[in-house]
Design a protein around this motif. Structure first.
Motif, PDB file in Angstrom:
ATOM      1  N   PHE A 161       0.831  -1.205   0.000  1.00  0.00           N
ATOM      2  CA  PHE A 161       0.000   0.000   0.000  1.00  0.00           C
ATOM      3  C   PHE A 161       0.864   1.251   0.000  1.00  0.00           C
ATOM      4  O   PHE A 161       0.644   2.186  -0.783  1.00  0.00           O
ATOM      5  CB  PHE A 161      -0.935  -0.011   1.210  1.00  0.00           C
ATOM      6  N   LEU A 162       1.884   1.279   0.869  1.00  0.00           N
ATOM      7  CA  LEU A 162       2.744   2.458   0.969  1.00  0.00           C
ATOM      8  C   LEU A 162       3.549   2.676  -0.314  1.00  0.00           C
ATOM      9  O   LEU A 162       3.757   3.816  -0.738  1.00  0.00           O
ATOM     10  CB  LEU A 162       3.685   2.311   2.167  1.00  0.00           C
ATOM     11  N   ILE A 163       3.996   1.595  -0.923  1.00  0.00           N
ATOM     12  CA  ILE A 163       4.744   1.715  -2.176  1.00  0.00           C
ATOM     13  C   ILE A 163       3.822   2.163  -3.306  1.00  0.00           C
ATOM     14  O   ILE A 163       4.212   2.957  -4.167  1.00  0.00           O
ATOM     15  CB  ILE A 163       5.421   0.369  -2.520  1.00  0.00           C
ATOM     16  N   LEU A 164       2.590   1.693  -3.285  1.00  0.00           N
ATOM     17  CA  LEU A 164       1.645   2.030  -4.344  1.00  0.00           C
ATOM     18  C   LEU A 164       1.314   3.515  -4.360  1.00  0.00           C
ATOM     19  O   LEU A 164       1.141   4.113  -5.424  1.00  0.00           O
ATOM     20  CB  LEU A 164       0.364   1.209  -4.166  1.00  0.00           C
ATOM     21  N   ILE A 165       1.260   4.136  -3.180  1.00  0.00           N
ATOM     22  CA  ILE A 165       0.875   5.544  -3.136  1.00  0.00           C
ATOM     23  C   ILE A 165       2.081   6.480  -3.279  1.00  0.00           C
ATOM     24  O   ILE A 165       1.935   7.696  -3.182  1.00  0.00           O
ATOM     25  CB  ILE A 165       0.084   5.887  -1.858  1.00  0.00           C
ATOM     26  N   GLU A 166       3.287   5.932  -3.546  1.00  0.00           N
ATOM     27  CA  GLU A 166       4.451   6.812  -3.771  1.00  0.00           C
ATOM     28  C   GLU A 166       4.314   7.697  -5.011  1.00  0.00           C
ATOM     29  O   GLU A 166       4.793   8.842  -4.955  1.00  0.00           O
ATOM     30  CB  GLU A 166       5.729   5.957  -3.871  1.00  0.00           C
ATOM     31  N   PRO A 167       3.870   7.258  -6.200  1.00  0.00           N
ATOM     32  CA  PRO A 167       3.349   5.932  -6.534  1.00  0.00           C
ATOM     33  C   PRO A 167       4.402   5.069  -7.240  1.00  0.00           C
ATOM     34  O   PRO A 167       5.228   5.575  -7.989  1.00  0.00           O
ATOM     35  CB  PRO A 167       2.225   6.268  -7.513  1.00  0.00           C
ATOM     36  N   ASP A 168       4.342   3.742  -7.008  1.00  0.00           N
ATOM     37  CA  ASP A 168       5.232   2.793  -7.659  1.00  0.00           C
ATOM     38  C   ASP A 168       4.481   1.468  -7.817  1.00  0.00           C
ATOM     39  O   ASP A 168       4.654   0.546  -7.021  1.00  0.00           O
ATOM     40  CB  ASP A 168       6.503   2.608  -6.829  1.00  0.00           C
ATOM     41  N   LEU A 169       3.649   1.426  -8.831  1.00  0.00           N
ATOM     42  CA  LEU A 169       2.813   0.246  -9.061  1.00  0.00           C
ATOM     43  C   LEU A 169       3.649  -0.993  -9.336  1.00  0.00           C
ATOM     44  O   LEU A 169       3.333  -2.090  -8.861  1.00  0.00           O
ATOM     45  CB  LEU A 169       1.869   0.514 -10.242  1.00  0.00           C
ATOM     46  N   ALA A 172       5.175  -2.601  -6.159  1.00  0.00           N
ATOM     47  CA  ALA A 172       4.094  -3.129  -5.325  1.00  0.00           C
ATOM     48  C   ALA A 172       3.585  -4.469  -5.848  1.00  0.00           C
ATOM     49  O   ALA A 172       3.183  -5.343  -5.080  1.00  0.00           O
ATOM     50  CB  ALA A 172       2.949  -2.126  -5.247  1.00  0.00           C
ATOM     51  N   MET A 173       3.635  -4.637  -7.177  1.00  0.00           N
ATOM     52  CA  MET A 173       3.141  -5.874  -7.782  1.00  0.00           C
ATOM     53  C   MET A 173       4.015  -7.079  -7.459  1.00  0.00           C
ATOM     54  O   MET A 173       3.571  -8.229  -7.581  1.00  0.00           O
ATOM     55  CB  MET A 173       3.069  -5.702  -9.307  1.00  0.00           C
ATOM     56  N   LEU A 174       5.255  -6.869  -7.041  1.00  0.00           N
ATOM     57  CA  LEU A 174       6.197  -7.974  -6.856  1.00  0.00           C
ATOM     58  C   LEU A 174       5.965  -8.765  -5.578  1.00  0.00           C
ATOM     59  O   LEU A 174       6.418  -9.909  -5.470  1.00  0.00           O
ATOM     60  CB  LEU A 174       7.634  -7.435  -6.855  1.00  0.00           C
ATOM     61  N   ILE A 210      -7.062   3.915  -5.993  1.00  0.00           N
ATOM     62  CA  ILE A 210      -6.051   4.838  -5.450  1.00  0.00           C
ATOM     63  C   ILE A 210      -4.888   5.053  -6.424  1.00  0.00           C
ATOM     64  O   ILE A 210      -3.940   5.767  -6.092  1.00  0.00           O
ATOM     65  CB  ILE A 210      -5.509   4.348  -4.093  1.00  0.00           C
ATOM     66  N   LEU A 211      -4.951   4.438  -7.597  1.00  0.00           N
ATOM     67  CA  LEU A 211      -3.905   4.670  -8.594  1.00  0.00           C
ATOM     68  C   LEU A 211      -3.944   6.112  -9.085  1.00  0.00           C
ATOM     69  O   LEU A 211      -4.997   6.737  -9.130  1.00  0.00           O
ATOM     70  CB  LEU A 211      -4.079   3.720  -9.781  1.00  0.00           C
ATOM     71  N   GLN A 212      -2.782   6.619  -9.480  1.00  0.00           N
ATOM     72  CA  GLN A 212      -2.692   7.957 -10.041  1.00  0.00           C
ATOM     73  C   GLN A 212      -3.306   7.969 -11.448  1.00  0.00           C
ATOM     74  O   GLN A 212      -3.356   6.927 -12.120  1.00  0.00           O
ATOM     75  CB  GLN A 212      -1.231   8.392 -10.116  1.00  0.00           C
ATOM     76  N   THR A 345       5.020   0.421 -15.846  1.00  0.00           N
ATOM     77  CA  THR A 345       4.948   0.740 -14.422  1.00  0.00           C
ATOM     78  C   THR A 345       6.190   1.435 -13.883  1.00  0.00           C
ATOM     79  O   THR A 345       6.236   1.794 -12.719  1.00  0.00           O
ATOM     80  CB  THR A 345       4.733  -0.553 -13.600  1.00  0.00           C
ATOM     81  N   GLY A 346       7.222   1.596 -14.701  1.00  0.00           N
ATOM     82  CA  GLY A 346       8.447   2.217 -14.204  1.00  0.00           C
ATOM     83  C   GLY A 346       9.339   1.265 -13.447  1.00  0.00           C
ATOM     84  O   GLY A 346      10.192   1.689 -12.664  1.00  0.00           O
TER      85      GLY A 346
END
Length: 389
Positions: A161-169, A172-174, A210-212, A345-346
């Motif tokens: 959750f915290l990584i996703l809102i950095e955002p870094d999808l 977070a998927m890993l 909550i995705l950007q 996703t970067g």
């Protein structure tokens, strides 16, 4: 207890080291991947390639040092490291932190400036999560009961959750594939695995709101691309479209360095040295270059699984499975997004993409895996895991 008896007990619990082991396979594969990355980066950014080689050398030194740390030290520090990684992830999101410490890049707050290098806490969180899960799942009461597996999923949610809102999808998927691999290795019941997998997909899907906007846009661009709709190719889908075009231009054997430089400059592929390095690699060395790169990851995976199979002690065995799954999952996601099979996703390509803390942390994973493979199990250790329905 006599001194002789205590000495005999210590001998039974002592792990012996071996010279020939699967850790060498892991190390050699990682080293060759790094060299491929340095050469691919040199195609477009020679100064960055030199920096990559320097950071990679530092990462290798860290890996060697970590390999000799006893596994019990990692086990003892696991939950502390997990909590510390959560603290760092929270620190990134605290309003008012000076830009000199946490400087947003393209709207993302992912890095902490340490002066000599920018640290990415999400990279440390990968190792912390694997350690914490290995400590939890080493007990039969946890991996054979649904309640224990549910707790494992709950532990995975905060860093995701915290990584996703950095955002870094991408990062977070890993966590989910690594968790699933560790549950399988621990010997969880199949029906529990199915239930946990379904819950994990529900949790992942519930995070969509909550995705950007740009993250949602990339998902929409991928769907449109699959449907043959090219209306996003000059906007949110530009990077993906350029990457696929350059990969296609490489054909079977690649175009060579000089022409690759010209094509990359003329077509302006964003992040060609970082997230999109696989496109630059495929352009220069073609289809067979891509196959060779994938083969090195396969070799690394074989080494990681071999290290795990060689362990009866549950903690290092689960750590080996979790770290191997993290590295391979990241490779699959990165190459899939470059080929247009997943949303961009970067996420970097391990050992190959230009990076700082990400490259060092991945080498630390190699060091931990090397240390696990190097050590024989003590004579007094737990039995191997059980598998049943």
């Amino acid at each position: 207890m006599s001194i002789q008896t205590r000495s005999g007990t210590r001998q039974l619990h002592r792990s012996l080291t071996r010279k020939v082991h699967a850790g060498w396979i892991i190390f050699i594969a990682a080293f060759l991947l790094m060299l491929v990355g340095v050469e691919a980066i040199d195609t477009t950014r020679p100064t960055t390639a030199s920096r990559q080689l320097l950071i990679g050398g530092f990462g290798m030194l860290c890996a060697i040092l970590v390999a000799f740390i006893p596994q019990k030290r990692f086990r003892q520090a696991s939950w502390w490291l997990y909590v510390f990684s959560l603290f760092l992830l929270l620190f990134l999101l605290i309003p008012g932190v000076p830009d000199s410490i946490v400087h947003p890049r393209n709207g993302a707050r992912r890095w902490i400036n340490l002066g000599f290098i920018d640290m990415q806490p999400s990279e440390l969180a990968k190792i912390a999560f694997v350690f914490a899960m290995a400590v939890h799942l080493r007990f039969k009461i946890h991996y054979r009961r649904f309640k224990g597996l549910l707790l494992a999923l709950i532990v995975a949610i905060p860093p995701m959750f915290l990584i996703l809102i950095e955002p870094d999808l991408g990062t977070a998927m890993l966590f989910l594939p690594a968790l699933l691999a560790m549950l399988i290795a621990a010997g969880a019941k199949y029906r529990h695995l199915v239930a946990i997998s379904l819950l994990a997909f529900v949790v992942a899907g519930s995070m969509y709101p909550i995705l950007q906007p740009h993250q949602k846009g990339r998902i929409h661009a991928l769907i449109a691309q699959v449907q043959g709709d090219d209306r996003f190719e000059q906007s949110i889908g530009y990077q993906g479209a350029r990457a696929k075009m350059l990969i296609g231009a490489g054909q079977a054997t690649g175009v060579g360095k000089e022409l690759a430089v010209e094509l990359l400059e003329a077509n302006h592929l964003p992040e060609e040295h970082n997230d999109m390095i696989f496109a630059a690699l495929s352009l220069r060395w073609g289809f067979w270059g891509a196959i060779g790169t994938w083969s090195l990851y396969l070799l690394l995976g074989i080494g990681g699984i071999s290290a795990a199979v060689g362990c009866k002690d549950p903690f290092p065995r689960l750590v080996a499975v979790g770290l191997t799954a993290m590295i391979l999952s990241q490779m699959v996601v990165n190459t899939a997004m470059t080929l247009g099979l997943a949303p961009i996703t970067g996420l970097t390509l391990p050992f190959v993409s230009a990076g700082g803390s990400s490259l060092v942390i991945t080498w630390l994973m190699v060091g931990i895996l090397f240390g696990i493979a190097m050590r024989r199990d003590p004579r007094m250790t737990r039995e191997g895991f059980q598998f049943s329905n």
